[in-house]
Design a protein around this motif. Structure first.
Motif, PDB file in Angstrom:
ATOM      1  N   SER A 234       0.835  -1.203   0.000  1.00  0.00           N
ATOM      2  CA  SER A 234       0.000   0.000   0.000  1.00  0.00           C
ATOM      3  C   SER A 234       0.866   1.248   0.000  1.00  0.00           C
ATOM      4  O   SER A 234       2.085   1.193   0.194  1.00  0.00           O
ATOM      5  N   MET A 235       0.207   2.381  -0.180  1.00  0.00           N
ATOM      6  CA  MET A 235       0.893   3.666  -0.118  1.00  0.00           C
ATOM      7  C   MET A 235       1.430   3.957   1.279  1.00  0.00           C
ATOM      8  O   MET A 235       2.463   4.605   1.427  1.00  0.00           O
ATOM      9  N   ASN A 236       0.741   3.472   2.286  1.00  0.00           N
ATOM     10  CA  ASN A 236       1.236   3.692   3.647  1.00  0.00           C
ATOM     11  C   ASN A 236       2.600   3.047   3.850  1.00  0.00           C
ATOM     12  O   ASN A 236       3.518   3.654   4.422  1.00  0.00           O
ATOM     13  N   GLU A 237       2.742   1.799   3.375  1.00  0.00           N
ATOM     14  CA  GLU A 237       4.026   1.112   3.497  1.00  0.00           C
ATOM     15  C   GLU A 237       5.099   1.799   2.665  1.00  0.00           C
ATOM     16  O   GLU A 237       6.255   1.891   3.088  1.00  0.00           O
ATOM     17  N   LEU A 238       4.747   2.289   1.497  1.00  0.00           N
ATOM     18  CA  LEU A 238       5.727   2.997   0.675  1.00  0.00           C
ATOM     19  C   LEU A 238       6.224   4.249   1.387  1.00  0.00           C
ATOM     20  O   LEU A 238       7.432   4.525   1.415  1.00  0.00           O
ATOM     21  N   ARG A 239       5.314   4.999   1.978  1.00  0.00           N
ATOM     22  CA  ARG A 239       5.717   6.204   2.707  1.00  0.00           C
ATOM     23  C   ARG A 239       6.658   5.856   3.859  1.00  0.00           C
ATOM     24  O   ARG A 239       7.674   6.533   4.071  1.00  0.00           O
ATOM     25  N   GLU A 240       6.338   4.809   4.594  1.00  0.00           N
ATOM     26  CA  GLU A 240       7.181   4.405   5.725  1.00  0.00           C
ATOM     27  C   GLU A 240       8.579   4.001   5.262  1.00  0.00           C
ATOM     28  O   GLU A 240       9.587   4.338   5.901  1.00  0.00           O
ATOM     29  N   ILE A 241       8.659   3.287   4.142  1.00  0.00           N
ATOM     30  CA  ILE A 241       9.972   2.878   3.605  1.00  0.00           C
ATOM     31  C   ILE A 241      10.781   4.091   3.166  1.00  0.00           C
ATOM     32  O   ILE A 241      11.983   4.191   3.437  1.00  0.00           O
ATOM     33  N   LEU A 242      10.127   5.020   2.490  1.00  0.00           N
ATOM     34  CA  LEU A 242      10.826   6.221   2.034  1.00  0.00           C
ATOM     35  C   LEU A 242      11.357   7.034   3.210  1.00  0.00           C
ATOM     36  O   LEU A 242      12.500   7.508   3.184  1.00  0.00           O
ATOM     37  N   GLU A 243      10.536   7.194   4.223  1.00  0.00           N
ATOM     38  CA  GLU A 243      10.982   7.942   5.401  1.00  0.00           C
ATOM     39  C   GLU A 243      12.162   7.252   6.076  1.00  0.00           C
ATOM     40  O   GLU A 243      13.143   7.900   6.465  1.00  0.00           O
ATOM     41  N   LYS A 244      12.081   5.929   6.199  1.00  0.00           N
ATOM     42  CA  LYS A 244      13.143   5.161   6.834  1.00  0.00           C
ATOM     43  C   LYS A 244      14.449   5.226   6.042  1.00  0.00           C
ATOM     44  O   LYS A 244      15.536   5.298   6.610  1.00  0.00           O
ATOM     45  N   ASN A 245      14.323   5.237   4.714  1.00  0.00           N
ATOM     46  CA  ASN A 245      15.514   5.250   3.831  1.00  0.00           C
ATOM     47  C   ASN A 245      15.914   6.658   3.413  1.00  0.00           C
ATOM     48  O   ASN A 245      16.649   6.821   2.429  1.00  0.00           O
ATOM     49  N   GLN A 246      15.414   7.655   4.126  1.00  0.00           N
ATOM     50  CA  GLN A 246      15.744   9.054   3.844  1.00  0.00           C
ATOM     51  C   GLN A 246      15.408   9.423   2.411  1.00  0.00           C
ATOM     52  O   GLN A 246      16.164  10.050   1.702  1.00  0.00           O
ATOM     53  N   TRP A 247      14.200   8.993   1.982  1.00  0.00           N
ATOM     54  CA  TRP A 247      13.619   9.360   0.696  1.00  0.00           C
ATOM     55  C   TRP A 247      14.409   8.812  -0.485  1.00  0.00           C
ATOM     56  O   TRP A 247      14.535   9.444  -1.513  1.00  0.00           O
ATOM     57  N   ALA A 248      14.925   7.618  -0.296  1.00  0.00           N
ATOM     58  CA  ALA A 248      15.647   6.921  -1.378  1.00  0.00           C
ATOM     59  C   ALA A 248      15.005   5.557  -1.590  1.00  0.00           C
ATOM     60  O   ALA A 248      14.400   4.991  -0.687  1.00  0.00           O
ATOM     61  N   ILE A 249      15.169   5.049  -2.806  1.00  0.00           N
ATOM     62  CA  ILE A 249      14.727   3.693  -3.120  1.00  0.00           C
ATOM     63  C   ILE A 249      15.907   2.943  -3.732  1.00  0.00           C
ATOM     64  O   ILE A 249      16.544   3.452  -4.649  1.00  0.00           O
TER      65      ILE A 249
END
Length: 249
Positions: A234-249
Motif C-alpha cells: 500500500s501507499m502507507n508502506e511505501l511512505r514508511e519505507i521512504l521515510e526510513k531510507n531518507q527518501w531513497a529507493i
C-alpha cells in the motif's frame, strides 16, 4: 509484504516521483462497477456481478484492450459492434459525469503530502485519455494542490485503443518521459509508482526506479516476474519505507 529487487542502483535521496492514477492513487472499482452496470441497464441489458467484473477487468491484464470496454464486450457477447459501441458511449458519459464518486487509495493523500513536505516534485501520468475528467477528480479529492503536473494520454495526442501490448509500454514510456520534462527532472532523480506490468516495463525501459503497489491490477495479478525495484502492499508502506531510507529507493 514488502519486496525489494535490487538492480544495482546506488541509493540516493530522490527529488521527484511520477504516479499512475487509476488503481494506484485512485481507487476505481466502485465507480467503474457502477458506471458499467448503469450503461448496461440503461440500454436494456442485464447488469454484471462483481466476479464477472473482476474476471474481465483485471484478470485479462496481458490482453489488448481497456478494462471497462473488455467488461462490456464480454457482457454483450454476440450483440454486435454497433450495440457494444452504443453501450460503451453510455458508459463514457456516465463516467465523465461522476467525478464525485472518485475515491483515493488508503494512504494516497498522506504520501503526497509527505513528499511535498520534503521538497519532491510530483507528476501524475495516466493512460486515461480525457484530461478534464481526471482534472475534476483531482480537484474533488483535493489532490491538485499537491501535484506539479498532470498528464494523460490526451497530452500525447494518442486516442482510441492502443494496438498492441508493445504500444502500451511505448506510449506509457512516452508519457512518463514527457512528465519528467515538465517537472524538469532526469530518470535517475525519480521513481515511478504504478499497479500494473506496463508501469514496470515502461520504467525499466527508461531506467527509472519502479515501485509496484499491490492495489488495482496488482491486487489480482502476480507481476513479480516484471522485477520492479520495490513491491509494497500500500501507499502507507511505501511512505514508511521512504521515510526510513531518507527518501531513497
Amino acid at each position: 509484504m514488502v519486496t525489494l529487487h535490487g538492480r544495482g542502483h546506488k541509493r540516493e535521496r530522490m527529488r521527484g516521483a511520477v504516479f499512475d492514477w487509476d488503481g494506484t492513487l485512485a481507487s476505481i472499482d466502485e465507480r467503474e462497477f457502477y458506471c458499467i452496470n448503469h450503461a448496461l441497464t440503461e440500454n436494456g441489458s442485464n447488469p454484471v456481478d462483481l466476479g464477472f467484473y473482476v474476471k474481465n477487468y483485471y484478470l485479462r491484464a496481458y490482453e489488448e484492450g481497456t478494462g471497462p470496454r473488455m467488461v462490456l464486450e464480454a457482457a454483450l457477447a454476440g450483440k454486435g459492434r454497433t450495440t457494444i459501441d452504443t453501450v460503451y458511449e453510455s458508459y463514457r458519459k456516465v463516467f465523465q459525469a461522476t467525478a464525485e464518486k472518485a475515491t483515493l487509495q488508503s494512504g494516497a493523500i498522506e504520501i503526497l503530502k509527505a513528499l511535498k513536505r520534503v521538497g519532491f516534485k510530483i507528476g501524475i501520468a495516466t493512460m486515461r485519455y480525457t484530461k478534464w475528467v481526471v482534472e475534476s477528480e483531482l480537484k474533488h479529492l483535493a489532490v491538485d494542490p499537491l501535484v506539479d503536473r498532470l498528464l494523460t494520454r490526451q497530452d500525447l495526442g494518442v486516442g482510441g485503443t492502443l494496438g498492441s501490448l508493445e504500444e502500451t509500454v511505448s506510449q506509457r514510456a512516452r508519457l512518463v518521459t514527457k512528465a519528467l520534462g515538465e517537472i524538469q527532472l532526469a530518470p535517475h532523480d525519480v521513481f515511478l509508482v504504478g499497479d500494473s506490468w506496463w508501469d514496470v516495463r515502461a520504467g525499466k525501459k527508461l531506467g527509472i526506479r519502479t515501485v509496484l503497489v499491490r492495489t488495482g491490477f496488482a491486487s489480482y495479478n502476480d507481476f513479480s516476474k516484471e522485477n520492479p525495484d520495490l513491491t509494497v502492499p500500500s501507499m502507507n508502506e511505501l511512505r514508511e519505507i521512504l521515510e526510513k531510507n531518507q527518501w531513497a529507493i
